[in-house]
Design a protein around this motif. Structure first.
Motif, PDB file in Angstrom:
ATOM      1  N   ASP A 188      38.407  28.349  62.441  1.00 10.93           N
ATOM      2  CA  ASP A 188      37.486  28.808  63.491  1.00 10.93           C
ATOM      3  C   ASP A 188      38.266  29.236  64.735  1.00 10.93           C
ATOM      4  O   ASP A 188      37.948  30.244  65.371  1.00 10.93           O
ATOM      5  N   GLU A 189      39.284  28.458  65.058  1.00 13.37           N
ATOM      6  CA  GLU A 189      40.069  28.783  66.247  1.00 13.37           C
ATOM      7  C   GLU A 189      40.862  30.078  66.028  1.00 13.37           C
ATOM      8  O   GLU A 189      40.923  30.952  66.903  1.00 13.37           O
ATOM      9  N   ALA A 190      41.449  30.214  64.824  1.00 12.74           N
ATOM     10  CA  ALA A 190      42.237  31.419  64.515  1.00 12.74           C
ATOM     11  C   ALA A 190      41.354  32.663  64.593  1.00 12.74           C
ATOM     12  O   ALA A 190      41.724  33.690  65.164  1.00 12.74           O
ATOM     13  N   LEU A 191      40.149  32.527  64.039  1.00 12.98           N
ATOM     14  CA  LEU A 191      39.213  33.646  64.051  1.00 12.98           C
ATOM     15  C   LEU A 191      38.844  34.039  65.478  1.00 12.98           C
ATOM     16  O   LEU A 191      38.804  35.220  65.833  1.00 12.98           O
ATOM     17  N   GLU A 192      38.595  33.039  66.295  1.00 10.76           N
ATOM     18  CA  GLU A 192      38.218  33.321  67.676  1.00 10.76           C
ATOM     19  C   GLU A 192      39.360  33.997  68.442  1.00 10.76           C
ATOM     20  O   GLU A 192      39.143  34.897  69.248  1.00 10.76           O
ATOM     21  N   ARG A 193      40.588  33.539  68.173  1.00 13.83           N
ATOM     22  CA  ARG A 193      41.744  34.184  68.826  1.00 13.83           C
ATOM     23  C   ARG A 193      41.788  35.667  68.482  1.00 13.83           C
ATOM     24  O   ARG A 193      42.098  36.508  69.305  1.00 13.83           O
ATOM     25  N   ILE A 194      41.466  35.986  67.236  1.00 14.07           N
ATOM     26  CA  ILE A 194      41.531  37.384  66.800  1.00 14.07           C
ATOM     27  C   ILE A 194      40.466  38.211  67.496  1.00 14.07           C
ATOM     28  O   ILE A 194      40.757  39.232  68.122  1.00 14.07           O
ATOM     29  N   TRP A 195      39.209  37.764  67.431  1.00 13.10           N
ATOM     30  CA  TRP A 195      38.163  38.651  67.978  1.00 13.10           C
ATOM     31  C   TRP A 195      38.189  38.706  69.488  1.00 13.10           C
ATOM     32  O   TRP A 195      37.910  39.753  70.074  1.00 13.10           O
ATOM     33  N   LEU A 196      38.587  37.592  70.138  1.00 11.40           N
ATOM     34  CA  LEU A 196      38.703  37.665  71.599  1.00 11.40           C
ATOM     35  C   LEU A 196      39.905  38.526  71.996  1.00 11.40           C
ATOM     36  O   LEU A 196      39.845  39.298  72.945  1.00 11.40           O
ATOM     37  N   GLY A 197      41.002  38.395  71.240  1.00 12.16           N
ATOM     38  CA  GLY A 197      42.190  39.206  71.537  1.00 12.16           C
ATOM     39  C   GLY A 197      41.884  40.687  71.411  1.00 12.16           C
ATOM     40  O   GLY A 197      42.264  41.486  72.270  1.00 12.16           O
ATOM     41  N   LEU A 198      41.152  41.053  70.379  1.00 14.38           N
ATOM     42  CA  LEU A 198      40.871  42.481  70.156  1.00 14.38           C
ATOM     43  C   LEU A 198      39.890  43.053  71.173  1.00 14.38           C
ATOM     44  O   LEU A 198      39.791  44.259  71.325  1.00 14.38           O
ATOM     45  N   ARG A 199      39.153  42.188  71.867  1.00 14.73           N
ATOM     46  CA  ARG A 199      38.227  42.698  72.896  1.00 14.73           C
ATOM     47  C   ARG A 199      38.956  43.359  74.059  1.00 14.73           C
ATOM     48  O   ARG A 199      38.394  44.191  74.752  1.00 14.73           O
ATOM     49  N   THR A 200      40.181  42.933  74.335  1.00 14.86           N
ATOM     50  CA  THR A 200      40.846  43.392  75.565  1.00 14.86           C
ATOM     51  C   THR A 200      41.987  44.350  75.273  1.00 14.86           C
ATOM     52  O   THR A 200      42.484  44.429  74.145  1.00 14.86           O
ATOM     53  N   HIS A 201      42.429  45.027  76.312  1.00  8.02           N
ATOM     54  CA  HIS A 201      43.501  46.007  76.154  1.00  8.02           C
ATOM     55  C   HIS A 201      44.853  45.344  75.901  1.00  8.02           C
ATOM     56  O   HIS A 201      45.804  46.006  75.549  1.00  8.02           O
ATOM     57  N   ARG A 202      44.914  44.013  76.107  1.00  6.12           N
ATOM     58  CA  ARG A 202      46.174  43.331  75.793  1.00  6.12           C
ATOM     59  C   ARG A 202      46.326  43.126  74.288  1.00  6.12           C
ATOM     60  O   ARG A 202      47.426  42.931  73.795  1.00  6.12           O
ATOM     61  N   GLY A 203      45.192  43.102  73.592  1.00 10.10           N
ATOM     62  CA  GLY A 203      45.234  42.994  72.140  1.00 10.10           C
ATOM     63  C   GLY A 203      45.626  41.603  71.671  1.00 10.10           C
ATOM     64  O   GLY A 203      45.531  40.616  72.405  1.00 10.10           O
ATOM     65  N   LEU A 204      46.130  41.591  70.473  1.00  4.69           N
ATOM     66  CA  LEU A 204      46.383  40.343  69.767  1.00  4.69           C
ATOM     67  C   LEU A 204      47.827  40.340  69.281  1.00  4.69           C
ATOM     68  O   LEU A 204      48.264  41.298  68.642  1.00  4.69           O
TER      69      LEU A 204
END
Ligand code: SF4
Length: 397
Positions: A330-346
């Motif tokens: 769950d944490e890994a998944l959240e890191r991915i989708w939150l990371g992709l929301r921003t211009h800094r990415g993942l």
């Protein structure tokens, strides 16, 4: 405030935090009152021409104390950011904001370095309020302009017109607000025949430093959903939604407004520091009905309705409706989708498992993400598909 997808592990049992949890440096307060309910809105809002401000202040004060006791935080907690959203927080008025600061001070330290944002609707915001809020310490405004065409504002059922929106912006600037964000809606049904391009011409002339986009979505149980079901209104079209999203990005970026998150554009130095707490997965506390919080590893959410929330606090009960502990997948998944929301990415080594990495590679071939050095960054086309990408990731667990 963002609504995280909830994992199947979400529970509603009483929350017990560990004694070692540090205090959050970001605070969100939900002010759940509006003079009128917009037909598309499914937020936690109670309709009230004269909101029960005293009751709301008491409830917020009680909830703040409850959290501080539960987590055994040393108070007052220094705040980097404070965000008051709603609802219509401009209905708090001049005295309400002064009193709010007084009630928060035993629990939270607000300094002149705290980014203090308040949402305001043009229909209830003017020079007097702007001046008083500046004196109290509010230093960032989020103005619910939504459109610059009276016909569109009328369709949306907003209480203000274009003249009032521009007057609110002038009032804020004249009273010293340097950090102002303007909300803009898009993706209305074709039958509205909106000339968004003409409105973007007007927006361009306003020399804005921050713009937040809101795509119209048809939420279940809203009057809008009912009208569409009855055939009284056409449903918004996905084609128009995509076209307008691309148009706004194409028009705002050359103005120096960087597209730094799915729905947000800012000039350098004007990004919303509060929202970065959400996107970075840094701890934050949410007070008020429906408010969400993140106290790692827990995500929490409050009782949705104002009357139930207030009743719970009056009865000495906890207003938390549910919480979930995020770890592992769950944490890994959240890191991915939150990371992709921003211009800094993942970061490629921060979260993706083999199955997620394969998806990122495929999205790269589709043009939805780009590999920049050691990071995956979503493109405008990817941000348009963010919801379906998240759904795919969730299904890929
Ligand atoms: S003003 Fe905003 S919060 Fe209030 S009803 Fe309209 S959309 Fe909802």
């Amino acid at each position: 405030m963002i609504d995280a997808p909830r994992s199947p592990g979400a529970v509603s049992a009483p929350l017990e935090l560990g004694p070692t949890l540090g205090p959050p440096r970001a605070l969100y307060l939900h002010f759940p009152f509006c003079a009128h309910r917009c037909h598309y809105c499914d937020f936690s809002v109670a309709r009230a021409a004269t909101p029960p401000i005293g009751a709301w202040l008491s409830a917020i004060e009680t909830e703040a104390g409850w959290w501080a006791d539960l987590a055994r935080w040393a108070t007052p907690i220094p705040l980097d950011t404070l965000f008051i959203g709603g609802g219509t927080p401009s209905l708090l008025g001049e005295d309400g904001m002064v009193e709010l600061r007084r009630r928060l001070e035993p629990w939270f330290a607000i300094t002149n370095r705290t980014e203090w944002t308040v949402e305001a609707n043009p229909a209830s915001f003017g020079r007097g309020l702007a001046a008083r809020w500046r004196e109290v310490g509010v230093n960032r405004l989020s103005l619910g302009v939504q459109a610059l065409d009276d016909r569109v504002l009328e369709w949306l059922g907003r209480l203000h017109d274009r003249t009032a929106a521009l007057a609110a912006l002038d009032a804020a600037r004249d009273e010293g607000f340097r950090r102002i964000s303007v909300d803009l809606m898009f993706g209305l049904p074709d039958t509205v025949e909106r000339d968004l391009d003409g409105e973007l011409d007007q927006l361009e002339a306003l020399d804005l430093s921050h713009v937040s986009l809101y795509g119209l979505t048809v939420e279940p149980r809203t009057p809008l959903a009912k009208w569409i079901e009855l055939g009284r209104i056409d449903a918004p079209s996905a084609r128009r939604y995509a076209r307008e999203y691309r148009d706004v990005a194409r028009r705002l970026t050359p103005l120096g407004l960087e597209h730094y998150e799915v729905s947000n554009f800012a000039r350098p130095g004007h990004q919303c520091a509060h929202n970065w707490f959400y996107w970075n997965r840094s701890p934050y506390l949410g007070l008020g009905p429906s408010a969400h919080g993140f106290l790692p590893p827990y995500r929490t959410w409050n009782v949705f309705r104002w009357d139930r929330y207030e009743r719970a606090l009056r009865a000495g009960e906890r207003p938390v409706e549910g919480w979930e502990r995020l770890d592992g997948d769950d944490e890994a998944l959240e890191r991915i989708w939150l990371g992709l929301r921003t211009h800094r990415g993942l970061a490629a080594d921060d979260g993706p498992t083999a199955v997620h990495a394969a998806r990122l590679e495929r999205w790269g071939r589709e043009g939805w993400v780009e590999r920049c050095g050691d990071r995956w960054i979503a493109t405008t086309e990817g941000w348009l598909r963010m919801d379906s990408m998240v759904a795919e990731l969730t299904g890929a667990r």
